[in-house]
Design an enzyme around this catalytic site. Structure first.
Site, PDB file in Angstrom:
ATOM      1  CG  ASP A 259      -1.619  11.097  -4.201  1.00 49.58           C
ATOM      2  OD1 ASP A 259      -0.873  10.245  -3.682  1.00 49.58           O
ATOM      3  OD2 ASP A 259      -2.338  10.858  -5.182  1.00 49.58           O
TER       4      ASP A 259
ATOM      5  CD  GLU B 275      -3.861  -5.758  -6.357  1.00 51.34           C
ATOM      6  OE1 GLU B 275      -3.978  -5.624  -7.594  1.00 51.34           O
ATOM      7  OE2 GLU B 275      -3.634  -4.806  -5.595  1.00 51.34           O
TER       8      GLU B 275
ATOM      9  CG  ASP C 140      -3.689  -5.153  -2.470  1.00 53.44           C
ATOM     10  OD1 ASP C 140      -3.035  -5.819  -3.284  1.00 53.44           O
ATOM     11  OD2 ASP C 140      -4.478  -4.263  -2.809  1.00 53.44           O
TER      12      ASP C 140
ATOM     13  CD  GLU D 219      -1.397  -0.668  -1.232  1.00 55.90           C
ATOM     14  OE1 GLU D 219      -0.770  -0.113  -2.147  1.00 55.90           O
ATOM     15  OE2 GLU D 219      -2.585  -0.411  -0.971  1.00 55.90           O
TER      16      GLU D 219
END
Length: 285
Positions: A194, A101, A103, A105
């Site tokens: 969270d 992967e 990423d 974000e």
């Protein structure tokens, strides 16, 4: 008169070609909306895609193709205003328990506070290679280009063409490198209050919903891709210079500027997290 007519015909043809260029490579052709029950939509004859998030659900999409190396561009405009608790994820990933992967974000924040750009690289299902940055512009005010350049030598993360991070192929030093598992492109807008904003201390404010992120100008021309396991797009290393690209001297200067002025976390300097010693690749940059 004949010359004038010919010139007019050429202008009309040029205009038609421009129109064709604008409408090719649409989101309809390149992506499937995969979840969100109508919260992700394609507009402008395939040239604009939006994902939204409300209290019931977020939304997301994925590429029709799989990629094994490539230079992939996407222009994204992030959630504006109070985006705390939201994450806009844009990444490449393979499947299975030992997935690879790459990423991007984007972690939202309260109005007036900067987004955090979170990057990571997974190989064989193992990540823990986080680097985080602030951006030198407001990513909610306009579209900006986020690029993954992934080849056998390195993975380069770029923002508006400026390199912010490089993950080198260090297989010679025993570090796994993503090179065998084709990956699809994924993107989603979802709730992560969270952990996303200040470690989860700032929660999402649903009075600002629905939240929205927008995408345009997807470009995967410089890629090795397939639509099925039998249908590879051939990659000629001589014609695809991206296949062997590393940073030049000017880009190394840009990388240093970004990492000196805008990087806020680097796993390769986190001695508390790795008391037994930093990961091997950190010593071979």
């Amino acid at each position: 008169m004949a010359a004038s007519a010919t010139k007019q015909s050429m202008l009309m043809l040029a205009s038609l070609l421009v129109l064709i260029g604008v409408t090719t490579g649409s989101f309809y052709d390149s992506f499937d909306i995969t979840w969100g029950a109508g919260r992700a939509n394609i507009f402008e004859t395939g040239q604009l895609l939006t994902c939204t998030l409300d209290k019931i659900s977020g939304s997301g999409f994925q590429s029709k193709k799989e990629y094994l190396f490539g230079k992939i561009d996407m222009k994204i405009k992030l959630v504006a205003g109070n985006s705390a608790g939201t994450v806009t994820a844009y990444y490449l990933s393979s499947k299975g328990e030992k997935w690879d992967e790459i990423d991007f974000e984007f972690l939202g924040n309260v109005t007036g506070q900067p987004y955090v750009l979170h990057t990571n690289v997974f190989t064989g299902g193992i990540g823990n290679r986080e680097m985080q940055f602030y951006l030198w512009f407001d990513p909610t005010a306009d579209f900006h280009t986020y690029t993954v350049l992934w080849n056998p030598l390195n993975i380069i993360f770029l923002v508006d063409g400026i390199p912010i991070r490089v993950f080198k192929n260090n297989e010679a030093n025993g570090v796994a490198y993503p090179k065998n598992q084709p990956m699809k492109i994924y993107s989603s807008l979802w709730e992560a209050d969270d952990w996303a904003t200040q470690g989860g201390r700032v929660k999402i404010d649903w009075t600002n919903a629905p939240f929205s992120a927008s995408y345009k100008s997807f470009n995967d021309v410089d890629c090795c891709s397939r639509t099925s396991i039998w249908d590879w797009v051939t990659c000629n290393a001589n014609s695809n210079s991206w296949m062997w690209t590393t940073l030049n001297a000017n880009q190394l200067g840009q990388l240093k500027w970004v990492q000196d002025d805008y990087m806020i976390y680097n796993y390769c300097t986190d001695f508390k997290r790795f008391p037994q010693g930093l990961p091997t690749e950190c010593n071979h940059n």
